[in-house]
Design a protein around this motif. Structure first.
Motif, PDB file in Angstrom:
ATOM      1  N   HIS A   1       8.265  -9.662  -0.093  1.00 56.87           N
ATOM      2  CA  HIS A   1       9.476  -9.212   0.610  1.00 56.87           C
ATOM      3  C   HIS A   1       9.085  -8.316   1.770  1.00 56.87           C
ATOM      4  CE1 HIS A   1      12.336 -10.514  -2.587  1.00 56.87           C
ATOM      5  NE2 HIS A   1      11.227 -10.465  -3.286  1.00 56.87           N
ATOM      6  N   ILE A   2       8.710  -8.913   2.855  1.00 55.39           N
ATOM      7  CA  ILE A   2       8.235  -8.124   3.983  1.00 55.39           C
ATOM      8  C   ILE A   2       8.651  -8.806   5.286  1.00 55.39           C
ATOM      9  CG2 ILE A   2       5.978  -9.250   4.252  1.00 55.39           C
ATOM     10  CD1 ILE A   2       4.803  -6.402   4.484  1.00 55.39           C
ATOM     11  N   ASP A   3       8.823  -7.995   6.314  1.00 56.06           N
ATOM     12  CA  ASP A   3       9.184  -8.499   7.640  1.00 56.06           C
ATOM     13  C   ASP A   3       7.910  -9.007   8.315  1.00 56.06           C
ATOM     14  OD1 ASP A   3       9.834  -8.892  10.291  1.00 56.06           O
ATOM     15  OD2 ASP A   3      10.947  -7.013  10.512  1.00 56.06           O
ATOM     16  N   GLN A   4       7.719 -10.312   8.245  1.00 55.53           N
ATOM     17  CA  GLN A   4       6.487 -10.889   8.817  1.00 55.53           C
ATOM     18  C   GLN A   4       6.511 -10.847  10.346  1.00 55.53           C
ATOM     19  OE1 GLN A   4       5.300 -14.676   7.164  1.00 55.53           O
ATOM     20  NE2 GLN A   4       5.786 -14.075   5.071  1.00 55.53           N
TER      21      GLN A   4
ATOM     22  N   GLN B   1       7.321  -0.473   5.206  1.00 54.27           N
ATOM     23  CA  GLN B   1       6.720  -1.439   6.127  1.00 54.27           C
ATOM     24  C   GLN B   1       6.760  -0.970   7.592  1.00 54.27           C
ATOM     25  OE1 GLN B   1       8.657  -5.249   6.011  1.00 54.27           O
ATOM     26  NE2 GLN B   1      10.717  -4.393   5.928  1.00 54.27           N
ATOM     27  N   TYR B   2       7.882  -0.384   8.002  1.00 53.27           N
ATOM     28  CA  TYR B   2       7.993  -0.033   9.424  1.00 53.27           C
ATOM     29  C   TYR B   2       7.240   1.263   9.769  1.00 53.27           C
ATOM     30  CZ  TYR B   2      11.492  -3.755   9.542  1.00 53.27           C
ATOM     31  OH  TYR B   2      12.137  -4.964   9.449  1.00 53.27           O
TER      32      TYR B   2
ATOM     33  N   ILE C   1      11.340  -4.470  -0.069  1.00 53.24           N
ATOM     34  CA  ILE C   1      12.656  -4.059   0.385  1.00 53.24           C
ATOM     35  C   ILE C   1      13.436  -3.428  -0.760  1.00 53.24           C
ATOM     36  CG2 ILE C   1      12.702  -5.859   2.119  1.00 53.24           C
ATOM     37  CD1 ILE C   1      14.708  -7.331   0.351  1.00 53.24           C
TER      38      ILE C   1
ATOM     39  N   PHE D   1       7.577  -8.324  12.055  1.00 57.20           N
ATOM     40  CA  PHE D   1       7.034  -6.996  12.388  1.00 57.20           C
ATOM     41  C   PHE D   1       5.523  -6.964  12.164  1.00 57.20           C
ATOM     42  CE2 PHE D   1       5.733  -2.756  10.849  1.00 57.20           C
ATOM     43  CZ  PHE D   1       5.882  -2.065  12.041  1.00 57.20           C
TER      44      PHE D   1
END
Lengths: 199, 199
Positions: free
Chosen positions: B51-54, B32-33, B10, B56
């Motif tokens: 630092h990641i959207d798990q 990531q997206y 992020i 998603f």
């Protein structure tokens, strides 16, 4: 009592704060960040943007936050969220983060700027003391609650620049609590979240 | 050598998240997206930051499973909160975060950690706990690489999947926090990229 909502970015550190026992019960609603634009906020009175939410994912919602404030509601912007990028009237500046003051015999030189503020019925300065990410200059009429090095604010309460209320800090307790790291950050949340609920 | 695809961490998170930058010759980067728009077949390894959207990532489990089935390498950093693959289980923290429990011990050698002193992993400026504070529990047939303290919690493991592909787990901060370090940990990033790239 109003409803407290928090944005969930799907990171593991937000998971620990939002979905695990110690603090999860404080939140009436968790809003997954990718669902923010389609979430009905009409019964939410306080919206927390937890530390280390990527500002790139908040800029697109600038109008949503402005509308929320114009409805007389409260936005809480935590540290490392770049609030100057998605809220009006925010002045933030980068300062090198001093992670090691406690090891090197120094001090962050934090001081309570408004001792009578209700926050300090819940939070001790020692529990707000680990490090901070940059400094804020509160807008005229806003109340700084904690200053650093007599150089700027790390926590202020702004009831003047919108019909609502902006609580802005450069502290990042959710990130560190979520990492099982730095017990002061957990103690900070032990006081900060009940205080928010009391508002 | 194959290319390692790093998911960008992020943004706007202060000054303490190192970028992998140009520290290895075989790297590529994606937000990531944008993962759903990325053809993973051109990469040898997919490297996930803490630092990641798990949440998603959970929507991309079929894509990642196919990548693994085709022989890809997945490197996971951080705590598992939203398990996105059957091989991943939720993070278990140390029960007691004492110094003796935070000590890192190597139980099997691996090229990524060749020549890396466990003391350099345990301590950063004399402070323990930066490397790992618990375990993403390994699958039964995984090879433990590093364990924590007397509890022998497995914080790093390697799993060669029966259907193909391999998962290198690090249950802590991004391994590339060691970029620019002045001790044996400086070996981690080049060795990680060489191994993950299939050298």
């Amino acid at each position: 009592m109003g409803k407290l909502a928090i944005i969930d970015t799907g990171t593991y550190y937000h998971h620990r704060v939002i979905h695990e026992d110690r603090f999860g019960h404080f939140f009436d609603q968790a809003i997954y960040i990718r669902d923010l634009c389609k979430t009905d906020l009409s019964d939410i009175t306080t919206l927390i943007v937890p530390c280390r939410t990527d500002p790139a994912h908040l800029v697109a919602h600038r109008k949503l936050f402005a509308d929320f404030l114009n409805d007389g509601k409260t936005v809480v912007a935590m540290g490392s969220t770049g609030p100057d990028k998605w809220l009006d009237d925010i002045s933030w500046r980068f300062t090198p983060t001093n992670f090691w003051w406690w090891k090197e015999g120094g001090s962050l030189n934090l001081e309570i700027a408004e001792p009578e503020h209700s926050l300090f019925d819940y939070v001790k300065l020692a529990d707000a003391t680990w490090h901070h990410h940059g400094l804020l200059t509160p807008p005229a009429g806003a109340t700084s609650l904690i200053n650093a090095n007599k150089a700027g604010s790390i926590f202020y309460d702004d009831r003047v620049t919108s019909p609502g209320r902006k609580i802005v800090t450069t502290l990042d307790p959710m990130y560190h609590h979520g990492n099982h790291f730095m017990p002061a950050t957990s103690r900070f949340l032990d006081g900060f979240l009940p205080w928010l609920k009391s508002q | 050598m194959g290319i390692c695809l790093f998911i960008n961490p992020i943004k706007g998170a202060g000054d303490d998240l190192p970028d992998i930058g140009s520290h290895a010759p075989n790297t590529a980067f994606v937000d990531q997206y944008d993962l759903d728009k990325t053809d993973l077949s051109q990469f040898a390894a997919l490297i996930l930051p803490a630092h990641i959207d798990q949440r998603f990532l959970g929507t991309r489990s079929d894509q990642i499973t196919t990548f693994l089935d085709q022989g890809g390498t997945l490197v996971f950093n951080g705590h598992v909160a939203w398990p996105m693959l059957p091989e991943l289980k939720p993070f278990v923290p140390l029960e007691r975060q004492s110094l003796e429990n935070l000590m890192i011990y190597r139980v099997n050698h691996h090229p990524v950690f060749d020549g890396v002193d466990c003391n350099d992993l345990t301590f950063k400026r004399g402070v323990a706990g930066f490397y790992a504070r618990g375990s993403n529990p390994p699958p039964v047939d995984a090879i433990p690489l590093h364990v924590l303290g007397k509890e022998q919690l497995v914080c790093d493991w390697l799993y060669e999947r029966p259907k193909g592909g391999r998962i290198l787990m690090h249950s802590g901060n991004d391994l590339w926090m060691y970029i620019g370090s002045q001790n044996s940990t400086s070996r981690v990033v080049p060795q990680l990229c060489a191994w993950a790239g299939g050298e």
